[in-house]
Design an enzyme around this catalytic site. Structure first.
Site, short mmCIF file in Angstrom:
data_model
loop_
_atom_site.label_atom_id
_atom_site.label_comp_id
_atom_site.label_asym_id
_atom_site.label_seq_id
_atom_site.Cartn_x
_atom_site.Cartn_y
_atom_site.Cartn_z
N GLU A 191 2.27 20.91 32.40
CA GLU A 191 1.86 19.87 31.45
C GLU A 191 0.37 19.92 31.14
O GLU A 191 -0.03 19.78 30.00
CB GLU A 191 2.18 18.48 32.02
CG GLU A 191 3.62 18.10 31.99
CD GLU A 191 3.86 16.71 32.61
OE1 GLU A 191 4.68 15.99 32.06
OE2 GLU A 191 3.24 16.38 33.62
N LYS A 245 2.68 9.86 26.40
CA LYS A 245 2.84 9.16 27.67
C LYS A 245 4.26 8.65 27.87
O LYS A 245 4.89 8.93 28.86
CB LYS A 245 1.85 7.99 27.74
CG LYS A 245 1.96 7.17 29.02
CD LYS A 245 1.45 7.93 30.22
CE LYS A 245 1.70 7.19 31.51
NZ LYS A 245 1.63 8.13 32.65
N LYS A 276 3.86 19.42 36.69
CA LYS A 276 2.49 18.91 36.55
C LYS A 276 1.56 20.03 36.08
O LYS A 276 0.75 19.85 35.18
CB LYS A 276 2.03 18.37 37.91
CG LYS A 276 1.14 17.20 37.93
CD LYS A 276 1.64 15.89 37.39
CE LYS A 276 2.97 15.79 36.80
NZ LYS A 276 3.39 14.59 36.18
N TRP A 317 2.94 10.40 16.17
CA TRP A 317 3.30 11.60 16.92
C TRP A 317 4.47 12.20 16.17
O TRP A 317 5.53 11.57 16.03
CB TRP A 317 3.70 11.20 18.34
CG TRP A 317 3.93 12.34 19.28
CD1 TRP A 317 2.98 13.05 19.96
CD2 TRP A 317 5.20 12.86 19.69
NE1 TRP A 317 3.58 13.99 20.77
CE2 TRP A 317 4.94 13.91 20.61
CE3 TRP A 317 6.53 12.58 19.36
CZ2 TRP A 317 5.95 14.66 21.21
CZ3 TRP A 317 7.54 13.34 19.96
CH2 TRP A 317 7.24 14.36 20.88
N ASN A 366 7.51 3.02 14.11
CA ASN A 366 7.83 3.85 15.29
C ASN A 366 9.34 3.98 15.34
O ASN A 366 10.06 3.01 15.06
CB ASN A 366 7.38 3.19 16.59
CG ASN A 366 5.87 3.22 16.74
OD1 ASN A 366 5.16 3.83 15.95
ND2 ASN A 366 5.40 2.54 17.77
N GLY A 367 9.81 5.16 15.76
CA GLY A 367 11.26 5.35 15.89
C GLY A 367 11.73 6.37 14.88
O GLY A 367 10.93 7.13 14.31
N GLU A 384 8.40 19.02 40.60
CA GLU A 384 7.34 18.18 40.06
C GLU A 384 5.99 18.92 40.09
O GLU A 384 5.20 18.81 39.15
CB GLU A 384 7.25 16.86 40.85
CG GLU A 384 6.11 15.94 40.50
CD GLU A 384 6.10 15.47 39.05
OE1 GLU A 384 7.09 15.69 38.32
OE2 GLU A 384 5.07 14.90 38.63
#
Lengths: 396, 599
Positions: free
Chosen positions: B479, B594, B476, B77, B103-104, B472
Site C-alpha cells: 500500500e 481511507k 502494508k 475519487w 458520493n456513491g 497484513e
C-alpha cells in the site's frame, strides 16, 4: 496582559535521573500518577495561554505520544532541539512557532498555576521573571532584586544564600529571539539567563521581578520522585476519584474487597489490587499496575504496567514502566547510601530504584539505595545492592 | 474516498469554510476537488483535477471568485470517468441553476442519461452524477419548488448516493442519502452538511445523522429532515467527542508513524474496563451474552486480515468460524446456517462490508458491527455493536486500528466462549500496551528497511495466528511503498511460491514461542535460506531461528494469542521505513482511499 503562547523546554534527558531516563526524558517521569510535564502544562493552560509550543529532543516520541496534538483543548506545536546547547538555545528553536508574547518554563519542574498566573498578570510588554523568596541550597539560580526590578542573576551560586531564587518562569515578547541570537555562547552553550543579563546590562531596570509562591518542586535525583509524589498526594494533585479522604481510585481500577488502601494513596486506571494487599500511605500506582495478593507497598511510586508479585514488600521504592516483580520480592526501605556517577549520597530515604522492564524472580531482595538498570533480570533468590547495570543477568 | 461539505450561514466566509472543510476530508483520498456557491441568478462553480491546492489557486483569482452564502464542496475519487476538471464535482444543469455534489454510484445513470438527452439536455461530463442536476432542472421546469424538485429527481435514482444540492436564488442547501453516509452539523447561526464529521468539526460538535431514504433542507438558522413523501422525521441531535486537533500529527512527519506510536494508548482504550484479571473475566458494555453455533466474519483489506485472525481464534476455542471477503459474501453468500455474522470495518461505512452484512440480515442472521466508528451506518444497522475504541485514524494505511481490531476480537472470543481459565490470556492482553511500548522503544525496523529498500519483492510467512499477520505485513508494504509483496502461510511456500524466492527477495518469518508451529516455521526458514534469500526473523528469542536469519526483529515474550499483535508492529515499522526511504507519500498512497464507500 494576556499571554499568547506557553513555551515548554522539554528537550533534555535529565542525566542525574539515570537509569530512569533510558527510554524517556525527565519531564515524562512520574510525579504521583501523572508525568511531571502534565503539571507544567496545567500551569500554563491555567495562566490562559492559547497555544503551547513544546521544545523536544531526547526521546521526543515519548513526549509527542503522550501529549498529542492538543492539551486540554489548547493546540500543541512541537519544535526539535537536536543538540542540547542550553535553555536559550532551546528557546531559540521555537522562533518560527511563536509570535507575540510568551511564558517560558522548564518541562521538568512542577510550578503552581498561581505562579504562572502572577507572572502573566505582571507582564506589561517587557521581560518579566518569576522569583521565589527562600533559602537557596545552591542548586538553583539566585537573583538579586531591587524593588520590582532584577539587578543580577547568578546561574550557579557557589554557596547557599538567603534571598531570591530564579523560579524559571519567564515572560517575553518575541523580540527575545533577536536578543538570544545576539548573545555570545559560553562554552558553546546559551542559557536564557545570559540573554536576560545582557538585557539588564544594556538597560538597568528592563527586567521585572515577580515574586511568586506556591508549590515549586523538581526532581534532580531518583529519590526526589518519592518526595514529589508525597507532596502531590498531600495536595491532592493526582488523577483519580477521591473515594475516601486521601484515597484516590480510578473508576476502571479493580481493588479486591479485602485489600486495604491507606491514605494518601492513588490508584490509576486499569490497576488491579489483589486480596489482602496493603497499599499506602504515600503510594502512587500508575496506570495498569497489578499488586498481587498479600503484597505491601508503602511510600513508593510505581509506574505504568508494573506487576508486583504476591506477598512482596516494597518500601520507598521507585519503579519505571513495566517492571515485573516475582513473588516475595523484598525492598525494606531507606536510609541507604546511593552511588550516582562518581558521587556517594549518604543516608538517603530510598529503598531501591528499578528502571523500566526490570524482571525479578521470586524472593529477590534489594538493599537500601540500590539502583537497578533497565531490562536487568534478577534471578530467584538474589540480593542486590549498589548499582546493577542495564540488561544485567544477576544469578545466585 | 469522495467527500462532501456544504454550509449555509457563514456569510462572506462561506467559500473559505468549504475549502477548509475539503482539506479536513483530504485524508480520505481523492483526485479532484471543486466548490459551488448559489448566486442570485446562477450557481458559481470552480473545480479542478488534482489536489485541493490547485483548487485554492484557481479560487485565488479575485475576479473569478465565486460569491454567495450557501454552497457545497466535493473531493472526488474517480469511479466513472477519468480525474479531469470536467468530471470533477460539482455538476450543473445546462443553464447553471443547479449544482450537485454526489458520493456513491448511480446504477441506472445510462438509461437516465439517454432519456434526458432525448429530451434535449446536454451532458458535459462522463460521470454518473451529471444526471442529477439535469433531473432537478427538469423538475424545476415542470413547476416543482426546489425542495420537491430534489425529491422528484432522487425518486428516479437507483444505486447509492449522498447528495448535496444548491439552487440559484435559494438560500437553502438540500441533501439526500441512500447507502452513502451524510451528516448534518448544527452550528450557531450556521448549519452544515458533510459526508464525514471532521469536515465541519471545528465549527460544531452537534450533529444529526441522516438515514437511508431521508432528505434534509438546511438554512442558516434552521434544518429539517423529511422522508420521501416530504413528511418531517424526528431525528436526535448527537454530540461528537473527537477533537479536531486530533487530526494533528503531534510532531511526526506522517500520520502513519504517529498512529503506530499511538498503539499503546489505543490498546489501553480498547481494554479499559473490559478485562478483569483477578476474576479471569471479560465484560463488554452494552453487548449481550451470545453463544453462537458458528460465526461468519466479513471484511475487506486490513480488516479482512483481522477477520482471518478472529476466525482462527474462535476455531481454537471450538467455535466453527470462517472469514469471508465481504464483496464475495455479498454476491455469493454461503448458507448462513444460523451463523452470527460479524462485519469488521474501521469506518463502519465500507460499502462492500455493509452490503455483506445486509445480505446476511436479509437471510435472517444475527449481526455484529465490529468498528471504530460510533453511529456509523454499520453500527446503526447491525443487531449488536462492539467498538474497538482506537481513536481517529487518518493515515490511509490502517495500523493502530488493526491492532485494536485484534484486541477486540480477542475480547469477543473470550466473551462468547466463557468457562475456561482465561487468566493467562487476559494477563497477556493487559500486558500488551506495555509490550508494544517496549518494542517501539527498541525496534530496529529502520535498519532492516534500509538494508532491503531496493529488493525485488518482499515475502512474509507465518503459521497459525501469524498467517494473517504475514498477509497484513505484505499488504502494508504494498500500500505505501508500491513495492511487490506477498504473504503466505509458511507451509504453503514449498507448494509453489518458493519458485519466486531469490537472493533479492527478503523473507520475513514470524516465529514466536517454541511449540511445534514455531519449529515447523523454522523448517520453512531453512528452505528459503538454502535458496539464498535474506531472512528477517520476527521473534521473541525462544527458539534458535536467529541462527538462520540475516536480521532479527525482537518482540517481547507473551501468550501465543497476543504474539501476532507484537509481530505486526515490527512489520508496520518496516513498511513505513521502506516507503519513507523510497520517498513515497505515506499518508496518501496513490489510488487508495481511507474508507471505500463504493462497491
Amino acid at each position: 496582559m494576556d499571554i499568547d503562547t506557553g513555551v515548554v523546554l522539554a528537550a533534555g534527558e535529565g542525566t542525574r535521573l539515570r537509569p530512569m531516563t533510558q527510554n524517556r526524558p525527565k519531564p515524562m517521569l512520574p510525579a504521583a500518577n501523572r508525568p511531571i510535564l502534565e503539571h507544567v502544562l496545567d500551569a500554563l493552560v491555567d495562566a490562559g495561554v492559547s497555544e503551547l509550543v513544546l521544545v523536544v529532543g531526547y526521546k521526543r516520541d515519548r513526549v509527542q505520544d503522550h501529549v498529542g496534538p492538543s492539551y486540554r483543548d489548547v493546540p500543541v506545536e512541537y519544535v526539535v532541539q537536536d543538540k542540547q546547547l542550553g535553555s536559550g538555545h532551546a528557546l531559540l528553536q521555537a522562533r518560527e512557532a511563536v509570535s507575540g508574547s510568551m511564558l517560558v518554563v522548564n518541562g521538568d519542574r512542577i510550578v503552581d498555576e498561581g505562579m504562572t498566573r502572577s507572572v502573566a498578570a505582571a507582564f506589561d510588554g517587557g521581560t518579566a521573571l518569576g522569583v521565589i523568596r527562600e533559602q537557596n541550597p545552591g542548586r538553583y539560580g539566585s537573583v538579586e532584586v531591587a524593588g520590582d526590578r532584577i539587578v543580577d542573576l547568578v546561574e550557579n551560586p557557589t554557596e547557599p544564600a538567603f534571598g531570591f531564587v530564579n523560579a524559571g518562569i519567564y515572560a517575553f515578547t518575541d523580540a527575545v529571539f533577536d536578543r538570544l541570537e545576539a548573545t555570545p555562547r559560553t562554552d558553546g552553550t546559551l542559557p536564557i539567563t545570559d540573554t536576560v543579563l545582557r538585557e539588564i546590562e544594556a538597560d538597568e531596570g528592563a527586567v521585572r521581578a515577580v515574586e511568586v509562591s506556591g508549590l515549586w518542586a523538581d526532581a534532580t535525583y531518583p529519590w526526589d520522585l518519592l518526595y514529589l509524589t508525597r507532596r502531590l498526594l498531600e495536595e491532592g494533585r493526582v488523577r483519580g476519584t477521591e473515594q475516601h479522604p486521601g484515597v484516590y481510585v480510578s473508576p476502571s481500577a479493580r481493588v479486591h474487597g479485602t485489600a486495604t488502601l491507606r491514605p494518601p494513596v492513588v490508584v490509576d486506571d486499569d490497576c488491579e489490587v489483589g486480596a489482602g494487599a496493603v497499599v499506602g500511605p504515600n503510594v502512587s500506582l500508575g496506570r495498569n499496575v497489578t499488586v498481587g495478593a498479600n503484597a505491601t507497598v508503602v511510600g513508593s511510586v510505581v509506574d505504568t504496567d508494573t506487576r508486583i508479585g504476591v506477598a512482596s514488600t516494597l518500601v520507598e521504592t521507585v519503579t519505571g514502566e513495566n517492571v515485573d516483580f516475582g513473588a516475595g520480592t523484598i525492598v525494606a526501605g531507606g536510609p541507604g547510601d546511593v552511588v550516582l556517577e562518581d558521587r556517594v549520597f549518604r543516608d538517603r530515604e530510598l529503598g531501591a530504584v528499578f528502571a523500566d522492564r526490570v524482571r525479578t524472580g521470586g524472593r529477590v531482595a534489594a538493599d537500601p539505595g540500590t539502583l537497578v538498570g533497565p531490562g536487568a533480570h534478577l534471578h530467584t533468590g538474589v540480593t542486590v545492592s549498589g548499582r546493577v547495570g542495564a540488561g544485567a543477568e544477576v544469578t545466585r | 474516498m469522495c467527500g462532501i461539505i456544504g454550509c449555509a450561514g457563514r456569510g462572506d466566509a462561506t467559500l473559505e469554510t468549504l475549502v477548509d472543510g475539503l482539506r479536513k476530508l483530504d485524508y480520505r483520498g481523492y483526485d479532484s476537488a471543486g466548490v459551488a456557491l448559489a448566486g442570485v441568478t446562477g450557481v458559481d462553480v470552480v473545480k479542478k483535477a488534482g489536489k485541493i491546492d490547485a483548487l485554492a489557486e484557481a479560487l485565488a483569482d479575485e475576479d473569478d471568485r465565486p460569491a454567495g452564502t450557501v454552497g457545497v464542496g466535493h473531493t472526488r475519487w474517480s469511479t466513472h470517468g477519468a480525474p479531469t476538471d470536467a468530471n470533477a464535482h460539482p455538476h450543473t444543469d445546462a443553464e447553471g441553476r443547479v449544482a450537485v455534489v454526489h458520493n456513491g454510484i448511480i446504477e441506472n445513470y445510462q438509461s437516465l442519461r439517454d432519456e434526458l438527452r432525448e429530451a434535449g439536455y446536454r451532458f458535459r461530463s462522463e460521470t454518473d452524477t451529471e444526471v442529477v442536476p439535469h433531473l432537478i432542472a427538469r423538475a424545476l421546469d415542470d413547476g416543482f419548488d426546489p425542495e420537491d424538485a430534489v425529491r422528484e429527481a432522487v425518486s428516479r435514482l437507483e444505486g447509492s448516493y449522498a447528495l448535496g444540492v444548491v439552487v440559484a436564488g435559494v438560500d437553502a442547501l438540500f441533501a439526500a442519502r441512500r447507502d452513502s453516509p451524510l451528516v448534518l452539523g448544527l452550528g450557531d447561526g450556521a448549519n452544515y452538511v458533510a459526508s464525514d464529521v471532521p469536515a465541519f468539526r471545528e465549527h460544531t460538535d452537534r450533529v444529526v445523522y441522516l438515514e437511508d431514504g431521508e432528505f434534509a433542507r438546511v438554512t442558516a438558522d434552521d434544518w429539517i429532515v423529511t422522508d420521501a413523501d416530504g413528511d418531517p422525521v424526528e431525528r436526535g441531535v448527537h454530540t461528537v467527542e473527537w477533537d479536531p486537533e486530533d487530526t494533528g500529527k503531534s510532531g511526526y512527519d506522517h500520520f502513519m508513524l504517529k498512529e503506530i506510536h499511538e498503539q499503546p494508548r489505543a490498546l489501553r482504550q480498547g481494554l479499559g474496563g473490559r478485562v478483569d484479571e483477578m476474576r479471569g473475566e471479560v465484560t463488554l458494555e452494552e453487548f449481550p451474552s451470545l453463544s453462537p453455533d458458528r460465526v461468519h466474519l466479513v471484511a475487506c483489506g486490513t480488516s479482512y486480515h483481522a477477520a482471518v485472525y478472529g476466525a482462527r481464534l474462535l476455531q481454537s476455542r471450538g467455535v466453527p468460524a470462517q472469514p469471508f471477503f465481504a464483496h464475495e459474501y455479498a454476491s455469493a453468500a454461503p448458507p448462513t446456517d444460523g451463523a452470527l455474522v460479524v462485519g469488521v470495518s474501521q469506518s463502519g461505512e465500507t460499502a462492500d462490508t455493509l452490503s455483506a452484512v445486509r445480505a446476511a440480515m436479509r437471510r435472517g442472521a444475527d449481526t455484529v458491527a465490529l468498528t471504530n466508528t460510533v453511529e456509523s451506518t454499520m453500527a446503526r444497522e447491525c443487531d449488536h455493536r462492539l467498538y474497538i475504541r482506537s481513536g481517529p485514524e487518518i493515515g490511509v494505511a490502517a495500523t493502530k486500528t488493526f491492532a485494536s481490531q485484534l484486541v477486540a476480537l480477542n475480547l469477543f472470543a473470550l466473551d462468547v466462549t466463557p468457562g475456561g481459565d482465561d487468566r493467562e490470556a487476559i494477563a497477556a492482553l493487559r500486558d500488551l500496551p506495555g509490550d508494544v511500548q517496549a518494542l517501539l522503544d527498541s525496534s530496529r525496523a529502520a535498519e532492516v528497511a534500509e538494508a532491503y529498500a531496493d529488493a525485488d519483492s518482499y515475502f512474509f510467512i507465518g503459521r497459525g495466528l501469524h498467517y494473517p499477520v504475514a498477509l497484513e505485513g505484505a499488504l502494508k508494504l504494498k500500500e505505501i511503498s508500491y513495492e511487490h509483496a506477498e504473504g503466505f502461510a509458511a507451509g504453503e511456500l514449498k507448494h509453489g511460491p518458493l519458485a519466486l524466492v531469490t537472493e533479492r527477495t527478503p523473507v520475513f518469518a514470524m516465529v514466536t514461542g517454541e511449540d511445534e508451529s514455531a519449529r515447523k516455521t523454522i523448517g520453512n526458514v531453512k528452505e528459503v535460506e538454502a535458496r539464498d534469500a535474506p531472512v528477517v526473523a520476527v521473534t521473541d528469542g525462544r527458539t534458535e531461528v536467529d541462527r538462520y536469519a540475516d536480521h532479527t526483529l525482537r518482540v517481547p515474550e507473551t501468550h501465543p494469542r497476543v504474539a501476532p499483535l507484537l509481530a505486526n508492529v515490527q512489520l508496520q515499522l518496516v513498511a513505513y521505513h521502506v516507503a519513507n526511504d523510497l520517498g513515497r507519500p505515506i499518508d496518501k498512497p496513490r489510488h487508495l482511499a481511507k474508507s471505500v464507500t463504493v462497491e
